[in-house]
Design an enzyme around this catalytic site. Structure first.
Site, short mmCIF file in Angstrom:
data_model
loop_
_atom_site.label_atom_id
_atom_site.label_comp_id
_atom_site.label_asym_id
_atom_site.label_seq_id
_atom_site.Cartn_x
_atom_site.Cartn_y
_atom_site.Cartn_z
N ASP A 216 -137.08 26.57 -16.12
CA ASP A 216 -137.11 27.98 -15.64
C ASP A 216 -136.53 28.22 -14.64
O ASP A 216 -136.60 27.54 -13.56
CB ASP A 216 -138.89 28.38 -15.30
CG ASP A 216 -139.11 29.74 -15.29
OD1 ASP A 216 -138.70 30.48 -16.36
OD2 ASP A 216 -139.49 30.03 -14.53
N GLU A 267 -134.12 7.10 -18.06
CA GLU A 267 -135.22 6.01 -18.09
C GLU A 267 -136.05 5.98 -19.21
O GLU A 267 -136.61 4.77 -19.76
CB GLU A 267 -136.13 5.81 -16.83
CG GLU A 267 -135.40 5.64 -15.65
CD GLU A 267 -136.51 5.99 -14.41
OE1 GLU A 267 -137.64 5.67 -14.82
OE2 GLU A 267 -135.89 6.42 -13.22
C1 GLC Z 1 -138.00 33.21 -16.29
C2 GLC Z 1 -138.90 33.32 -17.45
C3 GLC Z 1 -139.65 34.55 -17.25
C4 GLC Z 1 -140.49 34.74 -15.91
C5 GLC Z 1 -139.57 34.27 -14.65
C6 GLC Z 1 -140.46 33.80 -13.73
O1 GLC Z 1 -136.97 34.05 -16.35
O2 GLC Z 1 -138.24 33.18 -18.66
O3 GLC Z 1 -140.37 35.06 -18.30
O4 GLC Z 1 -141.01 35.93 -15.59
O5 GLC Z 1 -138.86 33.24 -14.84
O6 GLC Z 1 -140.98 32.43 -13.73
#
Ligand code: GLC
Length: 553
Positions: A216, A267
Site C-alpha cells: 500500500d 530467501e
Molecule cells: C491506498 C489504498 C486505499 C487507502 C489508502 C490509505 O491507496 O488502496 O484504499 O485508503 O491507501 O491506506
C-alpha cells in the site's frame, strides 16, 4: 501448495503473466451473516474463482483494525480482525486456495498504522523527543505557541496533513503527520526500528505461506528531508498521479526499502512477489519501482487512468511495454480497484474522474450504464490479450457498474466526511457482491444484511444469473481467461497493426486483436473468422465500443 510450481525458471516466474483477482474481503462473501464479508466467506466461494480461471488472489487488508479506512488502518499487523475471522480461518483459506492452484497475495500497509496501534499509543504517552515518538513523524508546530501545523501539506482525504496532540500534562502539544486520515499516522521510515519491525511482519506472513504482498502507498513512505511546504497544482490527483517533485510522493530513498525486502523475499522458495501501489506521474518513473532488485510488479495506473480514446490507449500500451521492458519487468494492466470508479461506469464518463472522487445521487451527469458496460467488456477483452500480468477487481467479471445511488447516511469512506460531502469517495465501488438473484442480500450472506446497500437491479448481475447466460459478462470473462491461458497471451510480445485512428489493433501469434473506440463500425478484413467478441454482432464490421479476437485464413 499441491498444484503450484515451487521453482520457476528465471524469466518465467508466475507473477510475470498471472491474472490476479482482487478480493475486497468486507464485500466478497459473508459467512457470519453480520453484513460484512469475512475469510470463511472467501473460502466458501473459492470454487467460483477456480471456475473463473484466475491464477492468484490479492486480499485487501483483513488485519486487526478499527476500520476507519476499511482496514487500511492496521492496529496489529500479525492478527486477523474479528470482523473477518481468525488466523486459523486465514490458514484454512490459504490452504484451500493453494489446493485449487490459486496463489494468495496479502495487502501490507507500511506507510502508516492505525492510531490504535500499540506503538502510536506509546508515542502519545511517551512525549516529545522520546524514541517512541521517533517511530512516527511528530514535529513541533509553527507560530508563537506551536499552534500552526509544521507545514502546509494537504491530506489525500481532504483537510490538513497534520493533527495536534494533547500532551500528558493536558496542554496542546506536538503535531503528527498523516497523509490520509488523522487515524492513520505515518511511520518514520528513516527509523531503523520501523524497518526491522516490517521485516519481521513480512516474515510472519511469508512463514504462513503467502505468495507475496501488495504494498500500500508504495510511493509515500519516505518524505523529503526538512518537510518543505508544498502546494499541489489545482485539481491535481491527490495520490500523486499527476505531478512531479511532490515532497511526500516518489522520493528516491524509498527504493532502498524495496531492495531490502527483495532480498528478504528471495530467501523463501516459490517466487514470492511484491506488487507496489505507487501512483506516479509517468510510466518512466513507475518503472523505477520494478528494477531488477526492487519490487516484482507495480500497478500500471497511467493505463487505468487512460480515457476511452484509441490514440491515448495505444500510446499508453506502447509506452508501458517499452518502459517496463527496459527494466526487465512485466507490464501490469488494471482497469478497476477499490479506490476508483468501476470501469463499467468510468469508461462512459464524459470528464476524467481518475482517482474516484466518486459518483452519487447528486452527481449532475451520470455515466450511461449500457455504453459503460460495452466499453468495459471491450476494454477487458483488449487487456487480457496483452502480455504481462493483469489485475481484476471483484465484481468486474459480472460487469458491475458503480453503485451511484447510495444514500448519504450509509457512506463510510473518510473522503466523504473529510470533504464535508463534497467528494462522494469510494463507497460506490465497494458494495457487496451479488451471488444469487433470489437470495437475501443476493447471496452475499444468509441474513440479508449488507454494510452498504446493494442496488435492487443487481439481481440481473448475480453470479447464478450470469452463469446460466452465455452472453453474460461472466461467461465472456471465463472464455477470455481460458483462451488467454491456452494461447499463452500472458507472456511473449505483440505486433502492432494499423486499423485506422479509431482502433487499437495488434496481433498475438495468429490471433488479431481489434477494438473499435470510434463512432462508426469498423470493417474486418476479408476472410476474418471471429474467435471471440466482447458482444455478439452480425455482419463483417466490428460495432462501436466492441473488441474482437479474430484469425484470418
Ligand atoms: C491506498 C489504498 C486505499 C487507502 C489508502 C490509505 O491507496 O488502496 O484504499 O485508503 O491507501 O491506506
Amino acid at each position: 501448495m499441491a498444484q503450484l510450481e515451487q521453482i520457476a525458471a528465471p524469466g518465467s516466474e508466475w507473477w510475470r503473466s498471472a491474472v490476479i483477482y482482487q478480493i475486497y474481503p468486507r464485500s466478497f462473501a459473508d459467512a457470519s451473516g453480520d453484513g460484512i464479508g469475512d475469510l470463511p466467506g472467501i473460502t466458501s466461494r473459492l470454487d467460483s474463482l477456480r471456475d473463473l480461471g484466475i491464477d492468484a488472489i490479492w486480499l485487501s487488508p483483513f488485519m486487526t483494525s478499527p476500520q476507519k479506512d476499511a482496514g487500511y488502518d492496521v492496529a496489529d499487523y500479525r492478527d486477523v480482525d474479528p470482523l473477518f475471522g481468525t488466523l486459523a480461518d486465514f490458514d484454512e483459506m490459504l490452504a484451500e486456495a493453494h489446493t485449487r492452484g490459486i496463489r494468495v497475495i496479502v495487502d501490507l500497509v507500511p506507510n502508516h498504522s492505525s492510531d490504535q496501534h500499540v506503538w502510536f499509543q506509546e508515542a502519545l504517552k511517551a512525549g516529545p523527543g522520546s524514541p517512541e515518538r521517533a517511530r512516527y513523524v511528530f514535529r513541533d508546530g509553527k507560530g508563537k505557541n506551536g499552534e500552526l501545523p509544521p507545514n502546509n501539506w494537504e491530506s489525500v482525504f481532504g483537510g490538513g496533513m497534520w493533527e495536534r496532540v494533547v500532551e500528558a500534562d493536558g496542554a496542546p502539544g506536538q503535531w503528527y503527520l498523516h497523509i490520509f486520515d488523522p487515524t492513520q499516522p505515518d511511520f518514520d521510515w528513516t527509523n531503523e526500528e520501523v524497518k526491522e519491525e516490517f521485516r519481521s511482519i513480512l516474515r510472519f506472513w511469508l512463514d504462513r505461506g503467502v505468495d507475496g504482498f501488495r504494498v500500500d502507498v508504495a510511493h509515500g513512505m519516505v518524505k523529503e528531508a526538512g518537510l518543505p511546504d508544498y502546494a499541489p497544482v489545482a485539481d491535481a490527483d491527490s495520490m500523486g498521479g499527476g505531478e512531479e517533485n511532490v515532497p511526500y510522493w516518489g522520493q528516491n530513498d524509498v527504493h532502498d526499502i524495496y531492495r531490502d525486502w527483495h532480498e528478504l523475499l528471495a530467501e523463501y522458495d516459490g517466487d514470492r512477489a511484491l506488487c507496489g501501489e505507487a501512483w506516479l506521474p509517468t510510466l518512466k518513473k513507475t518503472a523505477l519501482w520494478v528494477r531488477p532488485d526492487e519490487m516484482h510488479q507495480t500497478f500500471n495506473f497511467p493505463y487505468l487512468m487512460t480515457p476511452w480514446d484509441a490514440k491515448a490507449l495505444g500510446d499508453v500500451i506502447r509506452e508501458s511495454l517499452d518502459e517496463f521492458g527496459k527494466v526487465g519487468a512485466p507490464s501490469t494492466w488494471v482497469l478497476s480497484n477499490h479506490d476508483v470508479v468501476r470501469h463499467a461506469s468510468r469508461l462512459a464518463l464524459t470528464a476524467d474522474n481518475p482517482q474516484g472522487e466518486g459518483i452519487g445521487p447528486e452527481t449532475p451527469s451520470k455515466p450511461d450504464t449500457k455504453i459503460g458496460l460495452a466499453r468495459a467488456r471491450a476494454a477487458t477483452m483488449l487487456m487480457l490479450a496483452l502480455p504481462g500480468s493483469a489485475y481484476l477487481y471483484q465484481g468486474e467479471e459480472l460487469g458491475l457498474p458503480e453503485a451511484m445511488e447510495i444514500p448519504d447516511e450509509f457512506r463510510q469512506d473518510p473522503t466523504w466526511f473529510r470533504t464535508n460531502g463534497e467528494r462522494y469517495g469510494r463507497d460506490g465501488c465497494r458494495v457487496p457482491l451479488p451471488w444469487e438473484a433470489d437470495a437475501p442480500a443476493f447471496g452475499f450472506n444468509g441474513t440479508g444484511l449488507s454494510w452498504l446497500p446493494q442496488p435492487a437491479e443487481w439481481a440481473t448481475y448475480a453470479r447464478d444469473t450470469e452463469t446460466a447466460d452465455e452472453s453474460s459478462t461472466l461467461s465472456l470473462y471465463k472464455r477470455l481467461l481460458s483462451a488467454r491461458r491456452e494461447r499463452g497471451f500472458g507472456s511473449g510480445s505483440l505486433v502492432w497493426e494499423d486499423a485506422g485512428k479509431d482502433a487499437v489493433a495488434f496481433r498475438r501469434g495468429d490471433v488479431h486483436v481489434l477494438a473499435n473506440l470510434g463512432t462508426k463500425p469498423l470493417p474486418l478484413p476479408a476472410g476474418a473468422t471471429v474467435v471471440l467478441a466482447s458482444q455478439s454482432f452480425t455482419g463483417a464490421a466490428v460495432p462501436v465500443d466492441t473488441a474482437v479476437w479474430y484469425t484470418t485464413a
